[in-house]
Motif scaffolding. Structure first.
Motif, PDB file in Angstrom:
ATOM      1  N   LYS A  21      43.758  40.619  42.894  1.00 45.59           N
ATOM      2  CA  LYS A  21      42.678  41.245  42.121  1.00 45.59           C
ATOM      3  C   LYS A  21      42.744  40.805  40.665  1.00 45.59           C
ATOM      4  O   LYS A  21      41.734  40.421  40.073  1.00 45.59           O
ATOM      5  N   ASN A  22      43.964  40.838  40.089  1.00 44.56           N
ATOM      6  CA  ASN A  22      44.128  40.386  38.690  1.00 44.56           C
ATOM      7  C   ASN A  22      43.709  38.941  38.514  1.00 44.56           C
ATOM      8  O   ASN A  22      43.219  38.551  37.461  1.00 44.56           O
ATOM      9  N   LEU A  23      43.973  38.124  39.536  1.00 43.90           N
ATOM     10  CA  LEU A  23      43.664  36.690  39.436  1.00 43.90           C
ATOM     11  C   LEU A  23      42.158  36.448  39.473  1.00 43.90           C
ATOM     12  O   LEU A  23      41.709  35.334  39.214  1.00 43.90           O
ATOM     13  N   GLY A  24      41.404  37.508  39.823  1.00 38.30           N
ATOM     14  CA  GLY A  24      39.952  37.365  39.882  1.00 38.30           C
ATOM     15  C   GLY A  24      39.475  36.869  41.229  1.00 38.30           C
ATOM     16  O   GLY A  24      38.305  36.503  41.385  1.00 38.30           O
ATOM     17  N   ASP A  25      40.355  36.833  42.231  1.00 38.96           N
ATOM     18  CA  ASP A  25      39.922  36.352  43.543  1.00 38.96           C
ATOM     19  C   ASP A  25      38.790  37.240  44.052  1.00 38.96           C
ATOM     20  O   ASP A  25      38.885  38.476  43.994  1.00 38.96           O
ATOM     21  N   PRO A  26      37.724  36.635  44.582  1.00 40.88           N
ATOM     22  CA  PRO A  26      36.661  37.441  45.174  1.00 40.88           C
ATOM     23  C   PRO A  26      37.210  38.274  46.331  1.00 40.88           C
ATOM     24  O   PRO A  26      38.097  37.836  47.055  1.00 40.88           O
ATOM     25  N   GLY A  27      36.681  39.471  46.490  1.00 37.31           N
ATOM     26  CA  GLY A  27      37.132  40.359  47.559  1.00 37.31           C
ATOM     27  C   GLY A  27      36.405  41.674  47.457  1.00 37.31           C
ATOM     28  O   GLY A  27      35.442  41.787  46.704  1.00 37.31           O
ATOM     29  N   LYS A  28      36.869  42.670  48.216  1.00 32.42           N
ATOM     30  CA  LYS A  28      36.198  43.976  48.147  1.00 32.42           C
ATOM     31  C   LYS A  28      37.202  45.105  48.333  1.00 32.42           C
ATOM     32  O   LYS A  28      38.303  44.888  48.843  1.00 32.42           O
ATOM     33  N   ASP A  29      36.804  46.277  47.901  1.00 30.70           N
ATOM     34  CA  ASP A  29      37.654  47.440  48.093  1.00 30.70           C
ATOM     35  C   ASP A  29      37.487  47.980  49.508  1.00 30.70           C
ATOM     36  O   ASP A  29      36.378  48.137  49.991  1.00 30.70           O
ATOM     37  N   VAL A  30      38.593  48.190  50.185  1.00 34.34           N
ATOM     38  CA  VAL A  30      38.583  48.807  51.511  1.00 34.34           C
ATOM     39  C   VAL A  30      39.477  50.032  51.411  1.00 34.34           C
ATOM     40  O   VAL A  30      40.672  49.903  51.150  1.00 34.34           O
ATOM     41  N   ASP A  31      38.893  51.209  51.585  1.00 33.39           N
ATOM     42  CA  ASP A  31      39.630  52.480  51.468  1.00 33.39           C
ATOM     43  C   ASP A  31      40.436  52.540  50.173  1.00 33.39           C
ATOM     44  O   ASP A  31      41.611  52.911  50.182  1.00 33.39           O
ATOM     45  N   GLY A  32      39.826  52.120  49.092  1.00 30.72           N
ATOM     46  CA  GLY A  32      40.495  52.215  47.799  1.00 30.72           C
ATOM     47  C   GLY A  32      41.467  51.092  47.498  1.00 30.72           C
ATOM     48  O   GLY A  32      42.063  51.056  46.424  1.00 30.72           O
TER      49      GLY A  32
END
Ligand code: N7H
Length: 475
Positions: free
Chosen positions: A112-123
């Motif tokens: 997440k810090n690296l800025g990789d694209p992704g999404k939140d799953v259950d927080g």
């Protein structure tokens, strides 16, 4: 005293290769048996001294062939290195803290810090990575390099035998293998976007004693733990001469990148559409495909300059027009973001502690005519990015987060530089922009419709010295 025979060969000199495998593995539950088997791997590990000898052999072979007007003889080459993740150390019961926050947490937690694209799953943030890298069960990586895929298969069979792979007594198993190969023919040495890579590396004190003009020499401790220049105190004594490896599995969207260059070709100054798109590509990268730096060749390619190691690194972004204009090079060009040279040095900051050694290799096949025609990637290809440093938070992590992803970097410019167009990224799909790409309209922002480099996995590893492997890791 420093002895290059203690350091694994990929770190300071680089395993010579036409092909490479990164076997990413998990240690099985019989940890004692694994650590005993490790004794038999150690003799196969290629040291810095051996790699230096291999490289001399390759150079002499090439020279002899040139003198006789023949093509160089094929030399069989085989290299092996090994590195472990924090989870791997823990699994082996090695509890000393290596005092590297990125390594300790692991790359998945860092995504997440690296800025990789992704999404939140259950927080919880989940990056858009391949399943193999999302399990959190990676303990180590064995690097095998060679002159061809057949040599690698041979070495791999030997290694699998050492760890009883495929038998009920197996002491490790593969999580996944990344298969790298250099590109064919004239594209050898070029990455998949077409640019010559591996030109700029720091020279290492005591190793690269004859640096090229413009090539900066860094202290050994910038790359090796425990040596002069390693700024982290109180690490375990066995960690000396090891190095942290940031491995990233980066997919590249080549037809999409090429289409963008075509659709946004620079105009004016008599440029043809093809020249305009080549120039835009060079300005996004900081170098022409030939390797020629745009700081020295701002308006047209100079292939002889690109090839010439005595000139192709001899620039600092310090021409009088460089600091306040992007006539020569956009502030956010990939090479300038990742090694800003005078942009920081001339305002009193050394870049030495930010230098990394890059040892990557391409993966995947050439773009097919269908992909080129449709402008859509159908086959996986890209770069297995691998970088060594004595601290990941000051090296890879810093470059990615605080430079490439930071739109205000480099600092003190008359307008906001924007994202590194090659590797700058954000977790969401917001549109990235950068300025300065058009030399005739520098403050104009260019919007990038998509990311062309997609992280699909990775991990942080520690590549121990050979004595540490013998005394601390093997039983
Ligand atoms: Fe980059 N590319 O071909 O697009 N890189 N890079 N890189 N890179 C460089 O100067 C590329 C990535 C650095 O000292 C060149 O050797 C690609 C990451 C650094 O002047 C080219 C990917 C990071 C330099 C590329 C990628 C870096 C550098 C010019 C991903 C670190 C040296 C050749 C798929 C976070 C800059 C050269 C200097 C140069 C490419 C990734 C860092 C052509 C395709 C993730 C430090």
């Amino acid at each position: 005293a420093f002895d290059p025979a203690n350091v694994q060969g990929d770190i300071l000199v680089g395993l010579p290769k036409k092909a490479q495998q990164y076997i990413i593995f998990q240690i099985d539950d019989n940890v004692t048996a694994f650590r005993k088997a490790l004794n038999n791997l150690i003799p196969l590990i290629t040291t810095t001294t051996q790699v230096q000898q291999d490289r001399t052999k390759i150079a002499n072979n090439k020279k002899a062939a040139q003198e006789q007007g023949k093509t160089p003889k094929l030399i069989k080459l085989s290299g092996v290195n090994v590195a472990f993740s924090q989870a791997g150390l823990t699994k082996m019961g090695i509890t000393d803290d290596l005092l590297d926050t990125a390594f300790t947490a692991g790359q998945l937690k860092d995504s997440k810090n690296l800025g990789d694209p992704g999404k939140d799953v259950d927080g919880n943030f989940v990056p858009d990575w391949l399943p193999a890298f999302l399990q959190g069960n990676i303990h180590g990586v064995i690097l095998i390099s060679g002159d061809c895929a057949a040599t690698i298969t041979e070495t791999r069979t030997t290694i699998e035998h050492i760890f009883s792979v495929g038998t009920p007594n197996a002491t490790l198993h593969e999580v996944t293998t990344l298969i790298g190969k250099v590109r064919p023919g004239p594209e050898d040495g070029h990455e998949h976007f077409g640019f010559l890579d591996g030109i700029s590396q720091p020279a290492i004190e005591g190793i690269d004693t004859n640096p090229n003009p413009g090539q900066e020499t860094v202290r050994q401790g910038i790359i090796l733990v425990g040596r002069d220049g390693d700024g982290i105190a109180n690490r375990p004594s066995w960690a000396i001469d090891g190095s942290f490896l940031a491995l990233r599995y980066l997919f590249q969207l080549v037809p999409e990148f090429n289409n963008f260059l075509k659709g946004n070709a620079l105009t004016g100054n008599g440029l043809t559409p093809d020249q305009g798109s080549e120039l835009l590509g060079a300005r996004l990268m900081g170098r022409w495909k030939s390797g020629a730096p745009i700081d020295l060749a701002p308006t047209q390619d100079d292939p002889a300059l690109g090839q010439d190691a005595s000139r192709n690194n001899n620039f600092r972004y310090d021409f009088t027009d460089d600091q306040t204009t992007t006539i020569r090079c956009p502030f956010a060009a990939h090479t300038r973001k990742t090694n800003p040279r005078a942009d920081l040095e001339d305002i009193g900051f050394s870049t030495e502690t930010r230098r990394i050694i890059r040892r990557g290799v391409q993966f995947g096949d050439e773009v097919t005519p269908q992909e080129a025609a449709s402008g859509k990637t159908a086959l996986d290809r890209g770069l297995i990015f691998a970088a060594y440093q004595s601290t990941i938070p000051n090296g890879f992590q810093f470059i990615q987060i605080s430079w490439a992803n930071a739109t205000t970097f480099p600092p003190q410019k008359p307008f906001t530089p924007g994202f590194d167009p090659i590797i700058g990224q954000t977790n969401d799909d917001s549109v990235r922009t950068l300025a300065g790409t058009d030399p005739n309209n520098q403050t104009a922002e260019l919007s990038l419709p998509t990311d062309w480099v997609l992280p699909k996995g990775g991990e942080y590893f520690f590549s121990p010295s050979i004595p540490a492997l013998r005394t601390k890791f093997a039983l």
